[in-house]
Design an enzyme around this catalytic site. Structure first.
Site, mmCIF file in Angstrom:
data_model
loop_
_atom_site.group_PDB
_atom_site.id
_atom_site.type_symbol
_atom_site.label_atom_id
_atom_site.label_comp_id
_atom_site.label_asym_id
_atom_site.label_seq_id
_atom_site.Cartn_x
_atom_site.Cartn_y
_atom_site.Cartn_z
ATOM 1 N N ALA A 137 17.093 16.099 67.721
ATOM 2 C CA ALA A 137 16.940 17.392 67.047
ATOM 3 C C ALA A 137 18.111 17.680 66.113
ATOM 4 O O ALA A 137 18.616 18.795 66.044
ATOM 5 C CB ALA A 137 16.793 18.503 68.076
ATOM 6 N N HIS A 138 18.550 16.646 65.378
ATOM 7 C CA HIS A 138 19.651 16.804 64.426
ATOM 8 C C HIS A 138 19.128 16.558 63.018
ATOM 9 O O HIS A 138 18.355 15.611 62.788
ATOM 10 C CB HIS A 138 20.775 15.807 64.743
ATOM 11 C CG HIS A 138 21.507 16.110 66.008
ATOM 12 N ND1 HIS A 138 22.862 16.388 66.046
ATOM 13 C CD2 HIS A 138 21.085 16.189 67.294
ATOM 14 C CE1 HIS A 138 23.231 16.605 67.296
ATOM 15 N NE2 HIS A 138 22.159 16.483 68.076
ATOM 16 N N GLY B 211 14.029 18.249 84.746
ATOM 17 C CA GLY B 211 12.653 17.870 85.023
ATOM 18 C C GLY B 211 11.879 17.490 83.787
ATOM 19 O O GLY B 211 10.693 17.130 83.884
ATOM 20 N N GLU C 184 28.725 17.566 68.669
ATOM 21 C CA GLU C 184 27.687 16.554 68.865
ATOM 22 C C GLU C 184 27.128 16.190 67.494
ATOM 23 O O GLU C 184 26.115 16.707 67.046
ATOM 24 C CB GLU C 184 26.593 17.107 69.783
ATOM 25 C CG GLU C 184 25.567 16.089 70.204
ATOM 26 C CD GLU C 184 24.419 16.703 70.992
ATOM 27 O OE1 GLU C 184 23.521 15.945 71.375
ATOM 28 O OE2 GLU C 184 24.425 17.931 71.210
ATOM 29 N N HIS D 131 13.852 16.155 80.489
ATOM 30 C CA HIS D 131 14.586 15.141 79.736
ATOM 31 C C HIS D 131 14.731 13.824 80.485
ATOM 32 O O HIS D 131 14.863 12.774 79.857
ATOM 33 C CB HIS D 131 15.983 15.668 79.379
ATOM 34 C CG HIS D 131 16.015 16.580 78.200
ATOM 35 N ND1 HIS D 131 15.636 17.899 78.285
ATOM 36 C CD2 HIS D 131 16.376 16.368 76.913
ATOM 37 C CE1 HIS D 131 15.767 18.461 77.098
ATOM 38 N NE2 HIS D 131 16.209 17.559 76.250
ATOM 39 N N GLY E 135 17.057 20.212 72.982
ATOM 40 C CA GLY E 135 17.837 20.932 73.975
ATOM 41 C C GLY E 135 16.954 21.345 75.141
ATOM 42 O O GLY E 135 15.796 20.941 75.258
ATOM 43 N N ASP F 25 22.663 21.173 78.295
ATOM 44 C CA ASP F 25 22.208 21.021 76.912
ATOM 45 C C ASP F 25 21.357 22.231 76.524
ATOM 46 O O ASP F 25 20.411 22.125 75.727
ATOM 47 C CB ASP F 25 21.423 19.728 76.729
ATOM 48 C CG ASP F 25 21.280 19.315 75.262
ATOM 49 O OD1 ASP F 25 22.106 19.751 74.442
ATOM 50 O OD2 ASP F 25 20.334 18.574 74.928
ATOM 51 N N ASN G 254 18.599 9.732 76.778
ATOM 52 C CA ASN G 254 18.063 10.489 75.647
ATOM 53 C C ASN G 254 18.828 10.149 74.372
ATOM 54 O O ASN G 254 20.060 10.092 74.376
ATOM 55 C CB ASN G 254 18.135 11.990 75.926
ATOM 56 C CG ASN G 254 17.132 12.418 76.979
ATOM 57 O OD1 ASN G 254 15.966 12.647 76.704
ATOM 58 N ND2 ASN G 254 17.590 12.489 78.224
#
Length: 426
Positions: free
Chosen positions: A157-158, A270, A146, A272, A330, A294, A237
Site C-alpha cells: 500500500a505504498h 487473523g 517505512e 495478514h 495496514g 501496523d 507480507n
C-alpha cells in the site's frame, strides 16, 4: 469511587507496594509484590534492610496479572488520524492516538510514516520528537520510516511514484528525509544498489534498520544483516514468499551466515498472517518474534472510508483494503487483540504471547534496560490484566502512574498508607 493509586509528581519520593498480584518476570508468572518509587521499579530488599522503612502506600491488586507495558514499533495512525497525511493536524493526531492506545495496554510506540514525497518527510520529521508518556498518552520512542527506499514490486500500500533508490547513497537518504534525529527505525529493501553502505550509515547513527517491502533473496538479506540490519518488517507480507530453493528474507530466521539473530515483526490480526504461518515463524525463531499492529486510521472506528498516506482505504469487516482493490493496507487491530490472536492461533503460553509485545520489541529497539520487563531499575510502565478468560486490560501505568482504567475494572484501593495526602485519580 476513584482509585487510590500513584498520580505523578506529587508522589515523588513515595514508595508504592502492589500486593496480591502475579508478575510476568524472568520468563514465567511469579507470585510476588511489585515495588515502585520515582517512576522506577525498585528492589524492596534495600528498602527493608538499608532504609528500614515500609512502603508509603500498599495497594491490593485483586490477584491481577501484571506485565510490562506493551510496545508497538509499527503503527500508522488510529481513531480517524493518519500520521503520514494529517500534516495540518499532526500534533492532534499524535495526541489522540497516544491517548487512545493506553486502553489497549500500549505504553510506548513508534509512529510510522509510509512512503511519501520528500516534502512530507521534511514537514513531519522535525515535529514528532521522542517524548515520555503519562496521562496524556503513551511514550514516543521515535519514528519508524517505512519507505520510500523499497521495492516497486513489493510496494503493498505504498505509492509507486514516490518510491526511491539510493542514487547517491546516504546523501539521498538525508535529502529525502531531512532531519534524522527523531528517527528510531527505517525499513528498506536490502537488494537496492547501495543498501549496505546506507545500512551501515544509519546504524552508526543509532537507527534500527529493518529489511522489508523487498523482492530480495536470502543473500541480500544476509548482507544487510551483516552490515547492521536487525529487524524484518511484517514477516511474510510485502516480500518474496518462502521457496525451498530460495527462502528469501524468511530464511533469515534460520540463517547460519549472519553475525547476529534478527527480530521480526508479525501482524497477528487473523488477516495478514495465516495461523499456520504464525506457528511456523514462532517455532522456527520464537525469541525474535515481535507483535506489531501496523494499525491505520480506522483502528478504533470500524468500517468505512479512511486514509493511509497517499491512498484511500476501505474497511470491510476486519480487513483494510486499498480502495477498489483486494490489497491489504495496514490493519485495524489493537495490540491487546494481537496478543490474544497470537496466543490462540500459535498455541503459545500467556507469557510467550506477552513477551512478544514487551520484551522482544524492547530488545529489538535496544531499550531492554529501560522497558519491556519488570526488572529492578526499569521504567515503571506496566499493565494490569485479567487472565480469567481472554486477556483483558484493566489498568495501564506509565512511570508508576495510573493513566488508564477500564470501566469495569476493580478499584485499586490502598490497604495501608503512611502519609496523609490524598493519592487519587479521577
Amino acid at each position: 469511587m476513584p482509585s487510590m493509586v500513584p498520580t505523578g509528581r506529587k508522589d515523588a519520593g513515595k514508595t508504592f507496594q502492589f500486593i496480591n498480584c502475579r508478575l510476568i518476570r524472568g520468563g514465567k508468572i511469579v507470585k510476588d509484590d511489585l515495588w515502585v518509587r520515582d517512576a522506577k521499579i525498585i528492589n524492596p530488599e534495600p528498602v527493608f534492610f538499608d532504609e528500614k522503612i515500609r512502603a508509603n502506600v500498599v495497594i491490593d491488586c485483586n490477584d491481577a496479572l501484571i506485565c510490562p507495558g506493551f510496545i508497538d514499533v509499527q503503527i500508522n495512525g488510529g481513531f480517524g488520524y493518519d500520521f503520514s497525511s494529517d500534516i495540518a493536524n499532526l500534533q492532534e493526531a499524535m495526541s489522540v492516538v497516544a491517548k487512545g492506545i493506553l486502553a489497549t495496554g500500549v505504553t510506548s510506540f513508534c509512529p510510522t510514516i509510509v512512503t511519501s514525497p520528500a516534502s512530507v518527510y521534511h514537514q513531519i520529521l522535525p515535529r514528532i520528537e521522542r517524548t515520555s508518556g503519562g496521562p496524556e498518552g503513551a511514550s514516543i520512542l521515535g519514528l519508524h520510516l517505512e519507505g520510500p527506499f523499497i521495492s516497486p514490486e513489493k510496494k503493498g500500500a505504498h505509492p509507486l511514484q514516490f518510491i526511491r533508490g539510493f542514487e547517491n547513497g546516504l546523501k539521498t537518504v538525508e535529502e529525502v528525509y531531512g532531519r534524522l534525529d527523531n528517527v528510531a527505525m527505517v525499513t528498506i529493501a536490502p537488494e537496492l544498489p547501495g543498501a549496505t553502505d546506507v545500512i551501515d550509515g544509519l546504524v552508526s547513527r543509532g537507527i534500527v534498520v529493518s529489511a522489508g517491502h523487498s523482492s530480495g533473496n536470502l543473500d541480500s538479506g544476509e548482507a544487510a544483516v551483516n552490515c547492521g540490519a536487525s529487524f524484518i518488517t511484517h514477516l511474510f507480507n510485502a516480500m518474496l514468499p518462502f521457496h525451498h530453493r530460495d527462502p528469501g528474507l524468511v530464511g533469515l530466521l534460520t540463517s547460519r551466515h549472519i553475525k547476529h539473530p534478527v527480530h521480526y515483526g508479525i501482524i497477528a490480526d487473523g488477516m495478514h498472517t495465516h495461523p499456520a504461518a504464525l506457528r511456523i515463524a514462532h517455532r522456527t525463531h520464537p525469541k525474535g518474534l515481535v507483535l506489531v499492529t501496523d494499525a491505520m486510521a480506522a483502528m478504533g472506528l470500524g468500517e468505512g472510508e479512511h486514509t493511509l498516506g497517499q491512498f484511500q482505504v476501505t474497511v470491510q469487516g476486519k480487513r483494510a483494503l486499498l480502495q477498489g482493490t483486494e490489497t491489504l493496507a495496514g490493519s485495524i487491530v489493537t495490540m491487546d487483540e494481537c496478543i490474544r490472536h497470537f496466543i490462540h492461533d500459535a498455541g503459545v503460553s500467556i507469557v510467550e504471547g506477552i513477551e512478544a509485545a514487551t520484551l522482544h520489541p524492547a530488545q529489538a529497539m535496544g531499550i531492554k534496560h529501560l522497558k519491556g520487563t519488570l526488572d529492578f531499575g526499569t521504567d515503571a510502565d506496566f499493565v494490569f490484566l485479567c487472565d480469567k478468560g481472554p486477556l483483558k486490560v484493566l489498568h495501564t501505568f506509565i512511570a508508576g502512574e495510573c493513566v488508564y482504567s477500564a470501566n469495569d475494572a476493580h478499584s485499586l484501593k490502598p490497604v495501608h498508607r503512611n502519609f496523609s495526602e490524598e493519592v487519587m485519580i479521577k
